[in-house]
Each structure stands twice: as structure tokens, then as C-alpha cells.
Scaffold this active site. Structure first.
Site, PDB file in Angstrom:
ATOM      1  N   GLY A 242       0.774  -1.228   0.000  1.00  0.00           N
ATOM      2  CA  GLY A 242       0.000   0.000   0.000  1.00  0.00           C
ATOM      3  C   GLY A 242       0.806   1.279   0.000  1.00  0.00           C
ATOM      4  N   GLU A 276       4.805  -6.234   2.041  1.00  0.00           N
ATOM      5  CA  GLU A 276       4.628  -6.806   0.701  1.00  0.00           C
ATOM      6  C   GLU A 276       4.147  -5.729  -0.276  1.00  0.00           C
ATOM      7  OE1 GLU A 276       2.173 -10.208   1.643  1.00  0.00           O
ATOM      8  OE2 GLU A 276       0.424  -8.951   1.986  1.00  0.00           O
ATOM      9  N   GLY A 278       3.658  -3.734  -3.787  1.00  0.00           N
ATOM     10  CA  GLY A 278       3.509  -4.062  -5.200  1.00  0.00           C
ATOM     11  C   GLY A 278       3.738  -2.818  -6.039  1.00  0.00           C
ATOM     12  N   ARG A 279       2.721  -1.945  -6.054  1.00  0.00           N
ATOM     13  CA  ARG A 279       2.732  -0.761  -6.905  1.00  0.00           C
ATOM     14  C   ARG A 279       4.020   0.063  -6.781  1.00  0.00           C
ATOM     15  NH1 ARG A 279      -1.844   1.730  -8.908  1.00  0.00           N
ATOM     16  NH2 ARG A 279      -3.134   0.616  -7.408  1.00  0.00           N
ATOM     17  N   CYS A 347     -14.527   2.630 -28.746  1.00  0.00           N
ATOM     18  CA  CYS A 347     -15.763   3.368 -28.993  1.00  0.00           C
ATOM     19  C   CYS A 347     -16.515   3.563 -27.686  1.00  0.00           C
ATOM     20  CB  CYS A 347     -16.620   2.604 -29.990  1.00  0.00           C
ATOM     21  SG  CYS A 347     -15.713   2.127 -31.458  1.00  0.00           S
ATOM     22  N   TYR A 376      -0.094  -2.508 -12.147  1.00  0.00           N
ATOM     23  CA  TYR A 376      -1.551  -2.437 -12.341  1.00  0.00           C
ATOM     24  C   TYR A 376      -1.865  -1.707 -13.650  1.00  0.00           C
ATOM     25  CZ  TYR A 376      -1.421  -3.550  -7.343  1.00  0.00           C
ATOM     26  OH  TYR A 376      -1.160  -4.122  -6.115  1.00  0.00           O
TER      27      TYR A 376
HETATM   28  C1  LIG Z   1      -2.513  -5.897  -3.436  1.00  0.00           C
HETATM   29  C2  LIG Z   1      -1.903  -6.346  -2.185  1.00  0.00           C
HETATM   30  C3  LIG Z   1      -0.623  -5.910  -1.823  1.00  0.00           C
HETATM   31  C4  LIG Z   1       0.142  -4.901  -2.623  1.00  0.00           C
HETATM   32  O1  LIG Z   1      -0.468  -3.667  -2.561  1.00  0.00           O
HETATM   33  P1  LIG Z   1       0.214  -2.378  -3.271  1.00  0.00           P
HETATM   34  O2  LIG Z   1      -0.774  -1.303  -3.053  1.00  0.00           O
HETATM   35  O3  LIG Z   1       0.418  -2.736  -4.683  1.00  0.00           O
HETATM   36  O4  LIG Z   1       1.512  -2.148  -2.568  1.00  0.00           O
HETATM   37  C5  LIG Z   1      -0.072  -6.427  -0.682  1.00  0.00           C
HETATM   38  N1  LIG Z   1      -0.733  -7.321   0.081  1.00  0.00           N
HETATM   39  C6  LIG Z   1      -1.975  -7.759  -0.224  1.00  0.00           C
HETATM   40  C7  LIG Z   1      -2.656  -8.727   0.648  1.00  0.00           C
HETATM   41  C8  LIG Z   1      -2.599  -7.277  -1.363  1.00  0.00           C
HETATM   42  O5  LIG Z   1      -3.841  -7.688  -1.662  1.00  0.00           O
END
Ligand SMILES: *Cc1c(COP(=O)(O)O)cnc(C)c1O
Length: 398
Positions: A242, A276, A278-279, A347, A376
Site C-alpha cells: 500500500g 509486501e 507491489g505498486r 468506442c 496495475y
Molecule cells: C494488493 C496487495 C498488496 C500490494 O499492494 P500495493 O498497493 O500494490 O503495494 C499487498 N498485500 C496484499 C494482501 C494485497 O492484496
């Protein structure tokens, strides 16, 4: 050349002088020379991934973060990105049987954590019985724990808790079907006492996304405070992902140094902390590059129609922002200047990358490189809508 439409500037109520002059100057997204060269020499549309940049970024995150880092594969599971990230992360978090099988192949030997709601019996069996078995299973409900227990396989478990914490400024709050209320954890504890093949390691809490370092640390402090009263002895706490990516300010970065230092001071010696993201790991390494097919004025506003569309890059539609971009002059046709809305070939009026962004000059044939398209982006887009060709994929790699 790059656009950041200032909030509030979209409202039409502004009086004289001419609209172009009222706008803030456009903010430039840093476009590495290697990406620029690739963008101008490749078949379009294309995704261009800067794996060198990704490695440098991941190394900086690694150096700043004194806890375990698992990459959340759902942000972008491209095998080349996974391989580039591999040396800089402690493992990968997967959220489905599909991601599990994919990461096992793309990054053999990586430590895996398997989370996500609605795991099927087949997914639980594959996670615990496949090769390699997952390192951690994040249990989402008492019912899921019962089904896991029925497999009678040695498994290390984190219980995912949906704590009611105070969160200000989150882009996406993970309330609803994710994890368990604290009361449901008690049901899980009773079951775990009778199932010694399941080892309770600790708790998992991914409660919000889109937060800056300071509010994310406040959430972490609340989670840790709660976890310490709930569970005795050495424990693991996975604090989730997050970390914010600011699409309105493409040069900004999550403050990993402040976050890392904050986690260091929050951690007790007998605790293993894990995050953890991601983004915030992969967003910056990707560009979606395309070119201008047509320029037109419609009811007094400039529209640039680009090859491709949000079926390749759905991020701006899902997040409700203007995707930042850089214009690479390459065309010779008619020219627009001032606020331009960049759309794709679909469209539907929803096929918009960016609205009324000021540009100095945009011509038919010019190349447009959308930045912050490494997470994403391609993998959340509706690729088959309208059956246009798929983009190419290019990798800048040493
Ligand atoms: C999507 C997700 C993440 C990664 O979230 P980001 O906003 O991309 O950092 C981490 N843990 C869980 C459980 C998720 O569903």
C-alpha cells in the site's frame, strides 16, 4: 511537455485570461534516454520496461528497509520483472493458484506467501503440496482454516486480521471481505490447538493502499500494538503493502528511508516484520508508448486520438487520474497546443488517458510515452475489448 492537470483547473468557471496561461506549467516525468530511444524505434503501441531502473530502485528500497520484503506479484507478474526483482526481495506474495504456478516457474526457489480471499481447495492443495510448498499461507477465514486443516499437511500460517484502525488519506481502504474480525481469530485459535500440523507464526494485516510513509507507519504502530496484546512470544507480523505512488507528481517517490527508520524503531527484538509492496516497486519501471493517429477539435476542445487505448492501459480509468506522459516530437501533421484530452481507439467515452492537459505542441504522428505504467497497468486491462492488436513488449536490460 508533460502534463499534470492541476486539480480544480478542470472546472470551467475560470474567467479571462486565455486558459493556457492560467494553468500551472506542466511537470516533466523523467524519461531515461534509453527509454526515449526505444520509444522512437519500436513498433507502437508498446510497453517499455526499464529493468536497469527497476534493479536500482529495488536495491534502494532493499537498503532502506530493515524488514523482510515480499513483492506482491499481482502488481505486475511479468516474468522478466520478477527475475529482475528476485535478488532484491526476500520472497513473492501470490494471490491465486494462477500466480502461484506462474511464480514457481518464473522464479524457481523463491520464498512464497499465498494470500487472498476465496482460496479453493485445489489452490490450498497446490500451495501446500506443490513444489516448493509455500513458505507462508495467509488464512482469510475460519472456514478456510478448516479446509486447510483437512489437508493434514505441515503448513506455516499467518492469520489475516481486519483491524479497525484509524486511517487518513488512504486511496483504497481494504475493508470488506479481506481477513477476519478479531473475534473470528479466536475461532481459529481453538482450531489450531487441535491441528498441530498447522503452525501459527503470526498475523497479517494489509489494511489500506495509497499511503505515504508517515500514515503507513501510524497504521503499522496500531497493528503492532494490537498484535502484541493478542499473541505472546516470538511472532511474525506481515504489515502488507500500500505504499503510495503519486500519479500527479511522477517525480515523487514514497519515502522509503523514513518508512524503514520508522519500522526499525517500532520493531521489538523477538518480532519478524515483513512488508509486501507491489505498486511502489514496479510502477516506475514501465512506460506505455504509442503515437497520435488523429487530432481534432470537438465543441471547442482538442482531442488527440492515440493508437491503442485503455484496453492496454486501464490505470487512469480505474484510478480516476490523468496518466502522466511525455511527448516525443516525431510527426509533421496538424498541431494542437494548450489543453488536450488524450484518448484511445475504443468506442466509449471512458477510453481516456488524460483530460485537458496543457501541451506546448502535439502533432499527428508524435510519440506519447505514458510513465508510471509498470504496475496495475497491462495486467489489469481488458485486452480483448474491440479486438485491436496487442502492444509489443520491450525490455531495457543492461
Ligand atoms: C494488493 C496487495 C498488496 C500490494 O499492494 P500495493 O498497493 O500494490 O503495494 C499487498 N498485500 C496484499 C494482501 C494485497 O492484496
Amino acid at each position: 511537455m508533460t502534463g499534470r492537470p492541476p486539480e480544480g483547473e478542470r472546472k470551467p468557471a475560470l474567467p479571462t485570461p486565455p486558459p493556457e496561461m492560467e494553468r500551472e506549467p506542466a511537470v516533466s516525468a523523467p524519461l531515461p534516454e534509453t527509454v526515449r530511444e526505444r520509444a522512437l524505434s519500436t513498433r507502437l503501441p508498446a510497453y517499455v520496461y526499464d529493468l536497469n531502473g527497476l534493479r536500482a530502485h529495488a536495491a534502494a528500497v532493499r537498503a532502506a528497509t530493515p524488514v523482510e520484503v515480499f513483492y506482491a506479484a499481482k502488481a505486475n507478474p511479468d516474468p522478466r520483472l520478477l527475475a529482475a526483482l528476485g535478488p532484491y526481495v526476500d520472497g513473492v506474495e501470490v494471490s491465486s493458484g494462477g500466480e502461484l504456478a506462474h511464480v514457481r516457474t518464473a522464479l524457481p526457489g523463491a520464498r512464497l506467501a499465498f494470500g487472498g480471499p476465496g482460496k479453493t481447495d485445489e489452490e490450498l492443495a497446490s500451495a501446500t503440496g506443490g513444489r516448493p510448498p509455500v513458505d507462508r499461507l495467509h488464512v482469510e477465514s475460519p472456514h478456510e482454516l478448516r479446509r486447510l486443516a483437512a489437508l493434514r499437511r505441515e503448513t506455516d500460517v499467518l492469520l489475516r486480521v481486519n483491524l479497525p484502525v484509524a486511517i487518513s488519506g488512504a486511496a483504497l481502504r481494504m475493508s470488506g471481505p479481506f481477513g477476519m474480525d478479531p473475534e473470528a481469530l479466536g475461532v481459529c485459535l481453538d482450531l489450531l490447538e487441535r491441528t498441530p500440523w498447522l503452525r501459527l507464526r503470526g498475523l497479517h494485516a494489509h489494511l489500506a493502499s495509497g499511503l505515504a510513509a508517515e500514515p503507513l507507519l501510524q497504521v503499522a504502530a496500531q497493528v503492532l500494538g494490537w498484535a502484541r496484546t493478542w499473541m505472546d512470544g516470538p511472532k511474525e507480523i506481515n504489515l502488507g503493502g500500500g505504499m503510495a505512488v503519486d500519479y500527479r507528481d511522477p517525480g515523487a517517490r514514497f519515502d522509503w528511508a523514513a518508512y524503514g527508520a520508522g519500522l526499525e524503531s517500532l520493531r521489538y527484538p523477538d518480532e519478524t516484520l515483513r512488508i509486501e509492496p507491489g505498486r511502489a516497486l514496479t510502477a516506475y519501471c514501465g512506460w506505455y508508448v504509442t503515437d497520435v493517429l488523429d487530432l481534432k477539435r470537438s465543441h471547442g476542445e482538442w482531442y488527440a486520438v492515440l493508437r491503442g487505448g485503455t484496453h492496454h492501459l486501464r490505470t487512469p480509468v480505474t484510478k480516476g487520474h490523468d496518466q502522466p506522459f511525455t511527448v516525443l516530437p516525431a510527426g509533421g501533421g496538424p498541431v494542437a497546443s494548450g489543453p488536450v484530452t488524450l484518448v484511445g481507439q475504443l468506442c466509449t467515452p471512458k477510453d481516456v488517458f488524460a483530460r485537458q492537459v496543457p501541451v506546448d505542441r502535439l502533432a499527428i504522428g508524435d510519440v506519447v510515452a505514458f510513465s508510471l505504467a509498470g504496475a496495475y497497468a497491462w495486467n489489469i486491462s481488458h485486452h480483448d475489448f474491440l479486438m485491436h492488436p496487442k502492444p509489443g513488449f520491450g525490455y531495457i536490460d543492461c
